[in-house]
Write a protein that holds these residues in place. Structure first.
Motif, PDB file in Angstrom:
ATOM      1  N   ASN A 358       0.806  -1.338   0.050  1.00 44.97           N
ATOM      2  CA  ASN A 358      -0.131   0.048   0.033  1.00 44.97           C
ATOM      3  C   ASN A 358       0.795   1.274  -0.032  1.00 44.97           C
ATOM      4  N   VAL A 359       2.259   1.156   0.558  1.00 45.90           N
ATOM      5  CA  VAL A 359       2.937   2.333   0.553  1.00 45.90           C
ATOM      6  C   VAL A 359       4.153   2.103  -0.370  1.00 45.90           C
ATOM      7  N   ASN A 360       4.010   1.237  -1.203  1.00 43.92           N
ATOM      8  CA  ASN A 360       5.259   1.267  -2.251  1.00 43.92           C
ATOM      9  C   ASN A 360       4.780   2.237  -3.201  1.00 43.92           C
ATOM     10  N   PRO A 361       5.878   2.980  -3.806  1.00 45.69           N
ATOM     11  CA  PRO A 361       5.599   3.987  -4.715  1.00 45.69           C
ATOM     12  C   PRO A 361       6.040   3.490  -6.044  1.00 45.69           C
ATOM     13  N   ARG A 362       6.370   2.463  -6.292  1.00 48.49           N
ATOM     14  CA  ARG A 362       6.667   2.204  -7.579  1.00 48.49           C
ATOM     15  C   ARG A 362       5.075   1.520  -8.514  1.00 48.49           C
ATOM     16  N   ILE A 363       4.198   1.366  -7.550  1.00 43.29           N
ATOM     17  CA  ILE A 363       2.850   0.594  -8.000  1.00 43.29           C
ATOM     18  C   ILE A 363       1.868   1.863  -8.050  1.00 43.29           C
ATOM     19  N   VAL A 462       4.135   8.781  -3.241  1.00 44.78           N
ATOM     20  CA  VAL A 462       3.806   7.907  -2.646  1.00 44.78           C
ATOM     21  C   VAL A 462       2.310   7.748  -2.470  1.00 44.78           C
ATOM     22  N   ARG A 463       1.554   6.943  -3.075  1.00 42.45           N
ATOM     23  CA  ARG A 463       0.180   7.147  -3.310  1.00 42.45           C
ATOM     24  C   ARG A 463      -0.541   6.796  -1.956  1.00 42.45           C
ATOM     25  N   SER A 464      -1.543   7.514  -1.582  1.00 40.25           N
ATOM     26  CA  SER A 464      -2.214   7.346  -0.283  1.00 40.25           C
ATOM     27  C   SER A 464      -3.527   6.569  -0.334  1.00 40.25           C
ATOM     28  N   ARG A 465      -3.626   5.522   0.026  1.00 39.95           N
ATOM     29  CA  ARG A 465      -4.849   4.618   0.244  1.00 39.95           C
ATOM     30  C   ARG A 465      -4.960   4.374   1.523  1.00 39.95           C
ATOM     31  N   SER A 466      -6.404   4.594   1.711  1.00 41.23           N
ATOM     32  CA  SER A 466      -6.980   4.303   3.288  1.00 41.23           C
ATOM     33  C   SER A 466      -7.468   2.961   2.866  1.00 41.23           C
ATOM     34  N   GLY A 467      -7.204   2.073   4.052  1.00 41.91           N
ATOM     35  CA  GLY A 467      -7.775   0.688   3.921  1.00 41.91           C
ATOM     36  C   GLY A 467      -9.622   0.825   4.242  1.00 41.91           C
ATOM     37  N   SER A 468     -10.204  -0.049   3.643  1.00 42.27           N
ATOM     38  CA  SER A 468     -11.686   0.069   3.807  1.00 42.27           C
ATOM     39  C   SER A 468     -12.040  -0.731   5.087  1.00 42.27           C
ATOM     40  N   PRO A 469     -13.139  -0.419   5.773  1.00 47.30           N
ATOM     41  CA  PRO A 469     -13.494  -1.133   6.979  1.00 47.30           C
ATOM     42  C   PRO A 469     -13.569  -2.377   6.978  1.00 47.30           C
ATOM     43  N   THR A 470     -14.209  -2.984   5.894  1.00 48.23           N
ATOM     44  CA  THR A 470     -14.372  -4.254   5.455  1.00 48.23           C
ATOM     45  C   THR A 470     -13.036  -4.928   5.694  1.00 48.23           C
ATOM     46  N   ARG A 471     -11.772  -4.332   5.106  1.00 45.97           N
ATOM     47  CA  ARG A 471     -10.700  -5.196   4.932  1.00 45.97           C
ATOM     48  C   ARG A 471     -10.084  -4.723   6.221  1.00 45.97           C
ATOM     49  N   THR A 472     -10.232  -3.893   7.115  1.00 42.68           N
ATOM     50  CA  THR A 472      -9.463  -3.728   8.189  1.00 42.68           C
ATOM     51  C   THR A 472     -10.188  -4.780   9.314  1.00 42.68           C
ATOM     52  N   LEU A 473     -11.671  -5.010   9.448  1.00 44.59           N
ATOM     53  CA  LEU A 473     -12.218  -5.872  10.248  1.00 44.59           C
ATOM     54  C   LEU A 473     -11.742  -7.411   9.838  1.00 44.59           C
ATOM     55  N   MET A 474     -11.480  -7.738   8.495  1.00 39.25           N
ATOM     56  CA  MET A 474     -11.154  -8.983   8.028  1.00 39.25           C
ATOM     57  C   MET A 474      -9.627  -9.312   8.639  1.00 39.25           C
TER      58      MET A 474
END
Length: 491
Positions: A358-363, A462-474
């Motif tokens: 999620n924090v890799n700048p090459r993607i 670096v692109r910023s992505r916030s994890g979804s609540p579903t993924r955090t719960l899982m």
């Protein structure tokens, strides 16, 4: 006379005659002899009609001039022309030809009559069909009117029913909303219950571990108080059978090595392509998809190696107080790990890999797509990497970076590479190494200007992505208890 002349001008008879002549001239060598004769007769008939109209105009003009007006013109021009035409006609047409022309004319008239009769019959049939169609249309109109009346009555009934059931719908909506709220309450209670169950399992494991530890300490205390504790240990260490027998990890090292290398190749051939096709549904750029899969493989190896080191430290800490075997403590630790690979908490490694990606700048990846899509591929890669660390020597991935010098020993070029380019633009699959030797070659894409591309990509933010609540719960639910509390039944 002026009206007759005007009608002749308006009909444009000479224009029609000229057009028919031009059309006949174009088709003269194409059509048959009969068709040429028919066209010639048609032109003669048209010419005779025009001449008749002209003679009528001549007659009217002469009548308007009186008894002697235009007499000289008729004598000097009309009468000589008429004599010449009749003379040529009598000299060029024989009686037989005139008879054949009459027969042809009779045959044409007969065909015209037949065609007119067939045309009239066709018109009559069409009229009959039109009448039947009109009758059907009238019946359909009546049916449509009946249906419209029924529809209006149904609308009126449905309107009354709708007005009557609005209160019921509102009541059902309220009940549904209450049911949803109750379901949310039950879900929260279920989550709390799962947390309680997990804590109970943790406490049970701790109780089991402490009970086993207590038992071992009591046994050690009893042995230390016994008068002769050393002879059994001396006899156990002096047994030649135990000292010469290798551990299970050493016996299965070669077979596990071959199986893991084969499984690594199968990952490249099967699971990698499945993950690639899954990502291509959301990403059109093939380079980005291949970068994602390569970074997932590398991050999976890093996470698995870190988890192996931590797991090994915990096993060594657990086995060191009670280890009395002929093999070394390191061999016993590796043998225990080989026997209990299912204790590896692979989901924690998968979550670490996804967080690192999620924090890799090459993607460059769309924010609406989550890396959980390829979690099965990451999980299998982590398991293989973890098992590879138990080999002697362990297997690892070759170091790679964008813009590095291409090596035929470690990589093979992909089909869309520039085969004269010396630098690697990006990697598709990592190479598997055993020490300094390459076991399985990787795959790379070589293109000119790869160094500039790698610098421009590494300098991107670096692109910023916030994890979804579903993924955090899982993720929070999928974290299993820490493997530091090892079950004593497996020790």
């Amino acid at each position: 006379m002026a009206d007759t002349l005007r009608r002749l001008v308006n009909t444009s008879s000479y224009s029609v005659l000229q057009q028919k002549l031009e059309a006949w001239y174009k088709d003269y060598h194409v059509i048959s002899c009969d068709q040429n004769l028919n066209r010639c007769c048609e032109l003669v008939e048209l010419t005779s009609k025009i001449q008749g109209q002209l003679f009528n105009i001549l007659n009217l003009t002469a009548q308007e001039g009186g008894h002697y007006a235009g007499l000289d013109t008729l004598k000097s021009r009309l009468l000589p022309w008429l004599s010449t035409c009749f003379t040529m006609a009598t000299s060029s047409v024989s009686p037989d030809t005139s008879l054949s022309l009459i027969q042809e004319n009779v045959e044409k008239e007969r065909k015209i009559r037949e065609l007119s009769l067939s045309h009239e019959n066709d018109i009559q049939k069409i009229e009959d069909e039109l009448c039947s169609t009109r009758i059907k249309l009238d019946s359909v109109k009546h049916e449509l009117a009946d249906v419209k009346i029924e529809l209006d009555s149904t609308k009126n009934k449905s309107a009354t029913t709708l007005l009557a059931t609005e209160d019921e719908i509102l009541h059902l909506k309220a009940e549904l909303r209450a049911a949803y709220e109750q379901m949310e309450v039950y879900k929260r209670k279920l989550d709390v219950l799962e947390d309680y169950e997990r804590q109970v399992r943790l406490l049970r494991d701790e109780v089991t571990f402490l009970t086993a530890e207590k038992t071992m300490l009591q046994e050690r205390l009893v042995r230390s108080r016994s008068p002769s504790p050393l002879p059994p240990r001396r006899s156990r260490t002096s047994s030649p059978l135990r000292s010469e027998s290798p551990t299970r990890a050493q016996l299965t090292n070669s077979s596990r090595h071959a199986r893991l290398v084969s499984r690594f190749s199968d990952l490249y051939a099967t699971e990698r392509l499945e993950a690639q096709s899954l990502l291509r549904r959301y990403i059109d750029d093939l380079e980005t998809v291949q970068r994602i899969i390569f970074i997932a493989a590398v991050e999976s190896f890093q996470a698995a190696k870190l988890a192996y080191r931590q797991f090994k430290l915990r096993v060594r800490k657990t086995l060191s107080p009670t280890h009395i075997g002929p093999e070394t403590l390191e061999d016993a630790v590796v043998d225990y790990i080989v026997r209990n690979l299912d204790l590896y908490d692979v989901q924690t490694s998968v979550n670490d890999v996804i967080n690192s990606m999620n924090v890799n700048p090459r993607i460059s990846f769309p924010p609406e797509v989550d890396f959980v899509l390829i979690s099965s591929f990451i999980r299998e890669m982590c398991r293989i990497a973890f098992a590879m660390q138990t080999l002697d020597p362990p297997l690892d991935l070759a170091f790679s970076s964008d813009g590095e010098l291409y090596s035929d020993v470690k990589y093979r070029r992909s089909y869309d590479s520039e085969f004269t380019a010396p630098l690697v633009a990006y990697h598709v699959w990592p190479a598997l190494m055993e020490g300094d030797s390459v076991i399985v070659k990787g795959e790379a894409v070589t293109r000119r200007g790869a160094l500039w591309r790698s610098r421009s990509r590494s300098s991107s933010p670096v692109r910023s992505r916030s994890g979804s609540p579903t993924r955090t719960l899982m993720t929070s639910r999928s974290r299993s208890p820490s493997p530091g509390r090892l079950s004593t039944s497996r020790l």
